[in-house]
Write a protein that holds these residues in place. Structure first.
Motif, PDB file in Angstrom:
ATOM      1  N   ASP A  25       0.829  -1.209   0.000  1.00 58.42           N
ATOM      2  CA  ASP A  25       0.000   0.000   0.000  1.00 58.42           C
ATOM      3  C   ASP A  25       0.859   1.252   0.000  1.00 58.42           C
ATOM      4  O   ASP A  25       0.597   2.222  -0.729  1.00 58.42           O
ATOM      5  N   SER A  30      -1.436   4.099  -2.474  1.00 59.65           N
ATOM      6  CA  SER A  30      -2.888   4.002  -2.451  1.00 59.65           C
ATOM      7  C   SER A  30      -3.235   2.607  -1.959  1.00 59.65           C
ATOM      8  O   SER A  30      -2.582   1.632  -2.344  1.00 59.65           O
ATOM      9  N   VAL A  33      -7.695  -2.257  -3.012  1.00 61.38           N
ATOM     10  CA  VAL A  33      -9.127  -2.452  -2.778  1.00 61.38           C
ATOM     11  C   VAL A  33      -9.685  -3.635  -3.553  1.00 61.38           C
ATOM     12  O   VAL A  33     -10.831  -4.040  -3.325  1.00 61.38           O
ATOM     13  N   CYS A  52      -5.773  -0.542  -6.859  1.00 63.87           N
ATOM     14  CA  CYS A  52      -5.760   0.369  -5.714  1.00 63.87           C
ATOM     15  C   CYS A  52      -6.943   1.326  -5.764  1.00 63.87           C
ATOM     16  O   CYS A  52      -7.628   1.451  -6.785  1.00 63.87           O
ATOM     17  N   ALA A  53      -7.154   2.001  -4.658  1.00 68.01           N
ATOM     18  CA  ALA A  53      -8.290   2.915  -4.553  1.00 68.01           C
ATOM     19  C   ALA A  53      -8.235   4.021  -5.603  1.00 68.01           C
ATOM     20  O   ALA A  53      -9.282   4.494  -6.064  1.00 68.01           O
ATOM     21  N   ASP A  54      -7.022   4.449  -5.982  1.00 68.03           N
ATOM     22  CA  ASP A  54      -6.908   5.517  -6.978  1.00 68.03           C
ATOM     23  C   ASP A  54      -6.855   4.980  -8.403  1.00 68.03           C
ATOM     24  O   ASP A  54      -6.593   5.733  -9.349  1.00 68.03           O
TER      25      ASP A  54
END
Length: 327
Positions: A25, A30, A33, A52-54
């Protein structure tokens, strides 16, 4: 599509230690997820596509000694290979690596695509052509490698640093003294009946020049085909030095049990120069060492590896018998 010959029973990414996942991470800047686990290969560690979240995407492979005592060595060699090679479309680029002495992890470019179908002639021809391109690119980028790890104990693949074909071949020659210990269901009778001439043939490999940078482990489950058709070479755990004909030979092994294999050798200048005796000696050497290790090796968390060795040994020794006029 021809399915990869899966060997490892892989760990899922959520089971990887928290501190390794925290490093992922942090490195990607990021949180992860979404994960997509991959199958195949010879590792009990994870092999996971990450989102990743982004929206960042990456591929992670991670293993610790608790899963297998030897596999971290292969991961460290892969890090060395990719650091020496740098970025290129022929392989997945290294984003970052992690090593705490126990767990080793690699973050790699996530390559879109799937395993090629090597039952198709055009895809085999593409593999043969791109293997030659790979060899030329590797040897233009890496003009020297660290020296082989000294010592004769243990399996050469699990020593730190680049692999060395001469060391591997010496191990093949040495195992001929123990072939009578292998159960008959693992080793054809014709091998035992011809131990001395076969040993002499494999010993011939020790005189082969080993001054070329080689991938060594080119097979279906170590390849990704991009949507545009180009191949990407993965899994550099056997990276090292060897003869110039080694990677062209290994790339053709998907069809080693068919006449196509014998015909295709003439399309490689390196294999033509090496000659038929060298190719057959390699098949005998690899086939016998695989039979020996199928009998003797203790494979932690790799429950299907012995069967994989058994099948590949039978294919290689069957091809050798064909080429020697024994089948």
């Amino acid at each position: 599509m021809s399915a990869p010959r899966a060997v490892g029973v892989r760990a899922a990414y959520p089971t990887i230690p928290r501190h390794v996942r925290a490093w992922v991470d942090s490195t990607l800047a990021s949180p992860v997820v979404e994960t997509h686990e991959q199958v195949g290969g010879m590792s009990p560690g994870c092999a996971t596509r990450l989102v990743c979240a982004d929206g960042t995407r990456a591929f992670v492979k991670a293993v610790g000694t608790e899963l297998n005592p030897h596999t971290p060595v292969l991961f460290r060699r892969e890090v060395l290979a990719l650091e020496l090679l740098g970025r290129h479309p022929l392989w997945a680029g290294l984003i970052a690596s992690y090593d705490d002495g126990d767990w080793v992890a690699l973050l790699l470019e996530d390559v879109e695509g799937s395993h090629p179908d090597l039952s198709l002639d055009e895809e085999m021809e593409r593999l043969v052509e791109q293997t030659d391109e790979l060899s030329a690119t590797m040897n233009a980028r890496v003009t020297s490698l660290p020296p082989p790890t000294p010592g004769d104990g243990g399996h050469a693949l699990y020593r730190p640093g680049p692999t060395d074909f001469a060391t591997v071949a010496r191990g093949w020659v040495g195992v001929f003294d123990r072939l009578h210990e292998i159960p008959p269901d693992l080793l054809p009778r014709w091998v035992l009946d011809r131990i001395d001439p076969l040993r002499e043939g494999v010993s011939m490999l020790l005189a082969e020049a080993t001054d070329t940078v080689v991938h060594v482990d080119i097979r279906n489950d170590n390849l990704i085909q991009r949507p545009t058709g180009e191949l990407v070479f993965l899994d550099w755990g056997a990276f090292g030095r060897g003869p110039v004909w080694l990677d062209p030979l290994v790339a053709r092994l998907e069809r080693v049990d068919s006449p196509w294999f014998d015909r295709s050798l003439t399309s490689s200048p390196a294999l033509r120069a090496a000659g038929d005796e060298v190719v057959t000696a390699w098949l005998v050497g690899m086939g016998t060492i695989l039979a020996w290790r199928a009998h003797s090796a203790v494979d932690v968390n790799l429950p299907t590896l012995a069967d994989f060795r058994r099948r590949e040994s039978a294919r290689f020794l069957g091809a050798a018998a064909r080429r020697l006029g024994l089948a």
